[in-house]
Design a protein around this motif. Structure first.
Motif, short mmCIF file in Angstrom:
data_model
loop_
_atom_site.label_atom_id
_atom_site.label_comp_id
_atom_site.label_asym_id
_atom_site.label_seq_id
_atom_site.Cartn_x
_atom_site.Cartn_y
_atom_site.Cartn_z
N ILE A 155 0.81 -1.17 -0.04
CA ILE A 155 0.01 0.05 0.09
C ILE A 155 0.82 1.27 0.08
CG2 ILE A 155 -1.52 1.18 1.67
CD1 ILE A 155 -2.87 -1.21 2.04
N ALA A 156 1.85 1.31 0.81
CA ALA A 156 2.69 2.45 0.79
C ALA A 156 3.50 2.58 -0.65
CB ALA A 156 4.05 2.14 2.14
N LEU A 157 3.88 1.73 -1.05
CA LEU A 157 4.48 1.57 -2.57
C LEU A 157 3.55 2.22 -3.51
CD1 LEU A 157 6.55 -1.50 -2.65
CD2 LEU A 157 7.56 0.75 -3.07
N ILE A 158 2.29 1.81 -3.48
CA ILE A 158 1.21 2.16 -4.56
C ILE A 158 0.95 3.71 -4.06
CG2 ILE A 158 -1.25 2.01 -4.84
CD1 ILE A 158 -1.00 -0.88 -4.41
N CYS A 159 0.84 4.02 -2.78
CA CYS A 159 0.49 5.66 -2.44
C CYS A 159 1.71 6.63 -2.85
CB CYS A 159 0.25 5.61 -0.99
SG CYS A 159 -1.05 4.90 -0.33
N MET A 160 2.94 5.97 -2.66
CA MET A 160 3.95 7.00 -3.14
C MET A 160 4.19 7.06 -4.74
SD MET A 160 8.18 5.87 -2.80
CE MET A 160 7.89 4.85 -4.39
N ARG A 161 3.72 5.98 -5.29
CA ARG A 161 4.15 5.77 -6.97
C ARG A 161 2.72 6.89 -7.25
NH1 ARG A 161 5.77 -0.25 -8.01
NH2 ARG A 161 7.80 0.23 -7.47
N ALA A 162 1.68 6.84 -6.56
CA ALA A 162 0.54 7.83 -6.88
C ALA A 162 0.96 9.35 -6.30
CB ALA A 162 -0.92 7.45 -6.12
N ASN A 163 2.06 9.66 -5.65
CA ASN A 163 2.49 11.06 -5.57
C ASN A 163 1.72 11.54 -4.39
OD1 ASN A 163 4.80 11.16 -7.24
ND2 ASN A 163 3.25 11.53 -8.92
N LEU A 164 1.13 10.64 -3.46
CA LEU A 164 0.08 10.96 -2.39
C LEU A 164 1.27 11.68 -1.10
CD1 LEU A 164 -2.39 8.22 -1.77
CD2 LEU A 164 -2.69 10.45 -3.17
N PRO A 165 0.75 12.79 -0.66
CA PRO A 165 1.56 13.40 0.55
C PRO A 165 1.81 12.28 1.63
CG PRO A 165 -0.38 14.77 0.02
CD PRO A 165 -0.49 13.61 -0.91
N VAL A 166 2.93 12.52 2.06
CA VAL A 166 3.45 11.39 3.17
C VAL A 166 2.36 11.31 4.03
CG1 VAL A 166 4.59 12.89 4.61
CG2 VAL A 166 5.31 10.62 4.50
N MET A 167 1.68 12.13 4.62
CA MET A 167 0.41 11.81 5.62
C MET A 167 -0.37 10.79 5.25
SD MET A 167 1.49 15.12 5.29
CE MET A 167 0.27 15.88 4.45
N TYR A 168 -0.98 10.68 3.86
CA TYR A 168 -2.02 9.83 3.58
C TYR A 168 -1.15 8.46 3.31
CZ TYR A 168 -4.69 13.97 2.73
OH TYR A 168 -5.57 15.27 2.78
N VAL A 169 0.09 8.52 2.80
CA VAL A 169 0.84 7.22 2.79
C VAL A 169 0.99 6.70 4.06
CG1 VAL A 169 3.13 6.23 2.27
CG2 VAL A 169 2.25 8.12 0.92
N TYR A 170 1.11 7.15 5.21
CA TYR A 170 1.21 6.74 6.50
C TYR A 170 0.02 6.26 7.14
CZ TYR A 170 1.71 6.68 11.47
OH TYR A 170 1.72 6.06 12.89
N LEU A 171 -1.14 7.17 7.02
CA LEU A 171 -2.46 6.78 7.31
C LEU A 171 -3.05 5.54 6.64
CD1 LEU A 171 -4.94 7.18 9.10
CD2 LEU A 171 -5.96 8.63 7.21
N ILE A 172 -3.01 5.36 5.49
CA ILE A 172 -3.62 4.33 4.63
C ILE A 172 -2.60 3.13 4.83
CG2 ILE A 172 -4.30 3.56 2.31
CD1 ILE A 172 -4.55 6.36 1.38
N ALA A 173 -1.55 3.30 4.75
CA ALA A 173 -0.68 1.93 4.87
C ALA A 173 -0.47 1.50 6.19
CB ALA A 173 0.99 2.22 4.28
N ILE A 174 -0.26 2.36 7.18
CA ILE A 174 -0.19 1.77 8.58
C ILE A 174 -1.66 1.29 9.15
CG2 ILE A 174 0.36 2.22 11.06
CD1 ILE A 174 2.69 2.01 8.96
#
Length: 443
Positions: free
Chosen positions: A399-418
């Motif tokens: 999920i973190a990799l997908i969010c990063m490649r979608a250029n989401l802000p780090v806050m959303y990467v953290y919330l969705i992945a964790i």
């Protein structure tokens, strides 16, 4: 149950205080190094990823020992306790030796696994080379502290951590900035301070255990008593625990690598957040450890019904405690992070991630008590390992990799992945706890 609640406080409070002291050391390190530069923060943060891998591996080895020791202590089987400690010492020496050789001789190569920024690699390599000399002291402190906790002796590790905090802060002040005639050494000064603190922590812990005549000092005969049957039984329980801790540590390291790809400013904000997260997580760790130790003692005495009741009560207490902790941390997040010398954007990101962590804290706490408290006390280590793999590598990292490649802000990467990983963990661990398959004696 009143005696159990008293026992919870007796075990959990010192563990929590010790964890808070240890986390405060990290907080002070980040704060003081932050006065040097943001590159210095990033360098030390990445070097500490290697240190974290070592610490998690050591916790995995010794935590498996705690499972046996807590149950052996329930029936006062001290010869078996010493045999467990002897076997643990062999494993911890082997692991710490591997980490020492890699960190001392190839420090920059390890830092380059996370970043290619020249300044960060150089500073991180210098820090790691010096800190590597503390790995054997760290191994002994963690192993001895864990074994003592399995017997219900938790204050000694807290005292040793207090000494480590005092020495670390004092030497950081002297060596990082150059006071009392010493030259300003920056990152190197921080590494020297950490190494000296670890040495003194280990020395005090050994002294207290010897002075109080705890059955933790092994002889050659204890090593001779380690037979094939015991080794296989121990490794059957220990390897999944080690694998589980290593799985989590490698996952956390991978997440740090993902964050570092999003920019040095993101990595710095995560590093600052992590220093606050460690303090908040001490309560989770204390509750989980206390749950495992207390349930382990009851299972060792074959008080299965009482162990089940304790597991249910402690789960509810942990959730309430987490909500209180979350409200406190969220309220003071802005003030605490404002103490750091950060750019406005970096500071804002760190505050937002900290508040998202507060949102997830009750969920994280219940999962920790289920997994590292209840299930581990009953020897459900293979199931824990499986759940950790599914949650970290099958959920959080992808999920973190997908969010990063979608250029989401780090806050959303953290919330969705964790958050996604913790929801899956709640389902899997909760079902296992409810089935009561963990409620059995291993002795």
């Amino acid at each position: 149950m009143k005696d159990i609640y008293k026992k919870l406080l007796y075990i959990a409070v010192p563990i929590m205080l010790q964890g808070m002291i240890t986390a405060t050391v990290n907080l002070v390190d980040v704060f003081m190094i932050g006065q040097v530069s943001e590159s210095a923060i990033a360098a030390v943060s990445l070097a500490n990823q290697v240190v974290m891998l070592l610490i998690i591996s050591l916790f995995g080895i010794s935590s498996a020992g705690v499972i046996f020791i807590s149950q052996y202590h329930g029936v006062d089987d001290f010869p078996s306790i010493r045999k467990v400690i002897a076997f643990c010492s062999v494993l911890t020496l082997a692991v710490s030796s591997i980490f020492f050789l890699a960190s001392f001789f190839f420090p920059q190569t390890l830092i380059q696994l996370f970043t290619s920024e020249t300044v960060v690699v150089q500073l991180g390599g210098e820090y790691l080379t010096i800190v590597a000399t503390s790995f054997f002291f760290t191994a002994l402190s963690i192993s001895l502290g864990q074994m003592l906790s399995g017997m219900g002796h938790v204050k000694e590790a807290m005292y040793a951590s207090v000494l480590a905090l005092f020495i670390n802060v004092l030497l950081n002040y002297v060596l990082i900035f150059g006071h009392f005639g010493f030259p300003p050494l920056g990152v190197i000064g921080a590494a020297i301070a950490t190494t000296c603190a670890k040495f003194c922590e280990c020395l005090l812990l050994l002294f207290l255990a010897y002075q109080r005549k705890y059955p933790v000092f092994v002889s050659f005969n204890d090593f001779k008593r380690i037979d094939k049957s015991f080794s296989l039984n121990y490794l059957k329980t220990a390897l999944p625990v080690i694998g589980s801790y290593t799985c989590w540590a490698l996952g956390a390291t991978t997440l740090t690598a993902i964050y570092s790809k999003m920019g040095t400013d993101v990595l710095v904000s995560i590093s600052v957040f992590n220093s606050l997260e460690k303090i908040a997580s001490t309560g989770i760790l204390a509750m989980s450890c206390a749950t495992g130790i207390i349930i382990g003692h009851e299972l060792g005495r074959n008080n299965v019904d009482k162990a089940i009741l304790i597991a249910r009560k402690f789960n509810a207490i942990g959730a309430i405690f987490a909500i209180i902790m979350a409200v406190i941390l969220a309220s003071f997040a802005e003030s605490l992070i404002g103490l750091y010398d950060l750019s406005p954007d970096t500071q804002d990101t760190a505050i937002k991630i900290t508040r998202l962590f507060c949102l997830l804290l009750p969920l994280i706490t219940v999962n920790s008590i289920n997994m590292m408290g209840t299930l581990k006390s009953g020897g459900q280590t293979r199931y824990i390992f499986m759940v950790d793999i599914i949650c970290m590598w099958g959920t959080t990292i992808p999920i973190a990799l997908i969010c990063m490649r979608a250029n989401l802000p780090v806050m959303y990467v953290y919330l969705i992945a964790i958050g996604g990983g913790e929801l899956v963990k709640l389902t899997l661990s909760g079902l296992r706890v409810q089935r009561l398959e963990w409620a059995k004696s291993l002795t």
